[in-house]
Design an enzyme around this catalytic site. Sequence first.
Site, PDB file in Angstrom:
ATOM      1  N   GLU A 438       0.820  -1.223   0.000  1.00  0.00           N
ATOM      2  CA  GLU A 438       0.000   0.000   0.000  1.00  0.00           C
ATOM      3  C   GLU A 438       0.851   1.268   0.000  1.00  0.00           C
ATOM      4  OE1 GLU A 438      -3.932  -0.644   2.125  1.00  0.00           O
ATOM      5  OE2 GLU A 438      -2.510  -1.405   3.606  1.00  0.00           O
ATOM      6  N   ASP A 462      -4.905   2.837  -1.039  1.00  0.00           N
ATOM      7  CA  ASP A 462      -3.866   3.536  -0.281  1.00  0.00           C
ATOM      8  C   ASP A 462      -2.621   3.777  -1.117  1.00  0.00           C
ATOM      9  OD1 ASP A 462      -4.771   4.259   2.305  1.00  0.00           O
ATOM     10  OD2 ASP A 462      -4.971   2.129   2.755  1.00  0.00           O
TER      11      ASP A 462
HETATM   12  C1  PEP Z   1      -6.649  -0.378  -0.136  1.00  0.00           C
HETATM   13  O1  PEP Z   1      -6.019   0.481   0.476  1.00  0.00           O
HETATM   14  O2  PEP Z   1      -6.665  -0.464  -1.372  1.00  0.00           O
HETATM   15  C2  PEP Z   1      -7.449  -1.379   0.599  1.00  0.00           C
HETATM   16  C3  PEP Z   1      -7.975  -2.401  -0.014  1.00  0.00           C
HETATM   17  O3  PEP Z   1      -7.638  -1.182   1.922  1.00  0.00           O
HETATM   18  P1  PEP Z   1      -8.629  -0.060   2.529  1.00  0.00           P
HETATM   19  O4  PEP Z   1      -9.429   0.502   1.414  1.00  0.00           O
HETATM   20  O5  PEP Z   1      -9.439  -0.746   3.559  1.00  0.00           O
HETATM   21  O6  PEP Z   1      -7.650   0.911   3.126  1.00  0.00           O
HETATM   22 MG    MG Z   2      -5.701   0.246   2.587  1.00  0.00          MG
END
Ligand code: PEP
Ligand code: MG
Length: 607
Positions: A438, A462
């Site tokens: 991320e 992220d």
């Molecule tokens: C992301 O960051 O792409 C993810 C799947 O996690 P979240 O959206 O829960 O931060």
């Molecule tokens: Mg995420």
Amino acid sequence: MSFILHGIGVSEGIAIGRAQLVSHATLEVAHYTVPADDVVSEVERLTQAIRAVQKELESLHGAMTSGDAPAEFGAFLDVHWMILTDPTLSEIPKRMIAEQHCNAEWALTQQMGVLVEQFDAIEDPYLRERRADVVQVVERVLKVLLGKPSGVRPAHAEEQTILVAHDLSPADVIQFKSHHFAAFLTDLGGVTSHTAIVARSLNVPAVVATHNARTLIRDNELLIVDGAKNVVIVSPDRSVLAEYRLKQGEFELERKKLKRLRTTRPTTLDGLEIELFANIELPEDIEQALENGATGVGLFRSEFLFLNRQGLPSEDEQFEVYRRVATGMEGHPVTIRTFDLGADKHKEGLDGLSRVAPNPALGLRAVRFCLAEPRLFLTQLRAILRASHYGDINILVPMLVSAAEIDQTLAMITRAKNTLHEQGVPFDAGIKVGGMIEIPAAVLAIGAFTRRLDFLSIGTNDLIQYTLAVDRADDAVSHLYDPLHPAVLRLISMAITTANKANVPIAVCGEMAGELRLTRLLLGMGLRHFSMHPAHLLTIKQRVLTSEVAMTRPLVAGCSRATIPTNFPRCWKSSTVDFAGRGGKLPLRRFDDQLAGARDSGIGVTE
Ligand code: PEP
Ligand code: MG
């Protein structure tokens, strides 16, 4: 005159129907002085209105538990009930009536203003969003005071009616089911607003954040709502209407056809097996996941167990939830992400998170928080391990950035295993542990990940935020949040290529995995595992079935050369110019043009 409004489509589909404006009661409040002799009865009028709304919420709750409404509704109704019965809303306005001799509506809206200001000052975006719940509750009481208890007139199934509101509460949306509304639009709201969540689970086309719909649209005006394209066409001319009727028919047919793909294996034309998994937030979501043919859960956002509740879930409580998901998925793999608390998913009352961080998205979030709170982390790890005895469970760790952090996390998992072993509690000793990609640094130093972990999953939501330095929760910079930015695409491509070379399975579980126009691009990059919102599974499966991976590779090469001046349609935020006639705004660029740009640069791929 025909014109177009842009917003955020939160639920796909096309609806054509007549507008029904929902009264915006807070704008209709008059101020007058109540004669001294009538003050007591004015207070009583407010008491009765509050009681009526209480009853309304209770009966909605009752109807909900016996019906098939999604589980989140109960929580929404509880929040509204709590707000309504809190003395700051139920008692202070009565005191104002008694002291200032003002009318009940006025006292209530004045107090609402005070509360809204207090909510606006809260740093945490999740809690700040609750201001909308306060306004919705007050609107409900005002409607009773003003003699408009239900807020909307029922629509007839044969005449398609589209609700147009400044804002809608989840409780309002529940009533849609029995009223057969074809779609709805709101001025306010965002992709993660309660209304959006409810709309998605009801499968009603919806566009939120239109800003001016409630003022620009007139009652009974003909509308086309296109949830997939984020647009509302007001008073369409005959040719547009005819085109949309055709599109609508095709869409419905397509939906029906898609259902037939539920059990078809997602294999490309050149014979590559692809995995299509579901992202879930609550155990109840597995029903939708299975209905749409998911062969696993690629991301269970476990932190949702923490939100909207008092206190922390115990190990046993967590174990029961994880076991329920594992057994509910009928032997398919379930990837449980350890708590990703912090940033926008802030939980009050936890040490470390209760402080106001200067930059929450860069602060003590996700695995950082878990490592700083080892007891809480161990409790969760033990619960997941215990559940692994009952199904095929994997552990996924969010927001890892360095080798040291991975080693600490693995050490914690070993510790949790040892304590269970000592107690003779069964668990899957070979449970797989994966890490989320991320942060750009994680891609650039991915060797540390592939050497230590069993699998990887790219959290594109992220990754985009951290690559482009754009807060994903900040509407003011949403036009800069661009999944097609060459830097983002290069990072994703690099992560997939390196993981594939190292023979470490890699998935994408961010929103990009469910974006139809990107499927072939991701396949061309070498991606074989996708995890997405269940609603997107069948459309993506169809795209996989009609794709030939060998043909998509040149697109990847083309895209790494391309400079793409586009923003992603899902987070489209228009620049606007004044629109003639109604004082509204019209976007300068249509996102269709942008997509055409992307297609020209090889990303959209032939339809
Ligand atoms: C992301 O960051 O792409 C993810 C799947 O996690 P979240 O959206 O829960 O931060
Ligand atoms: Mg995420």
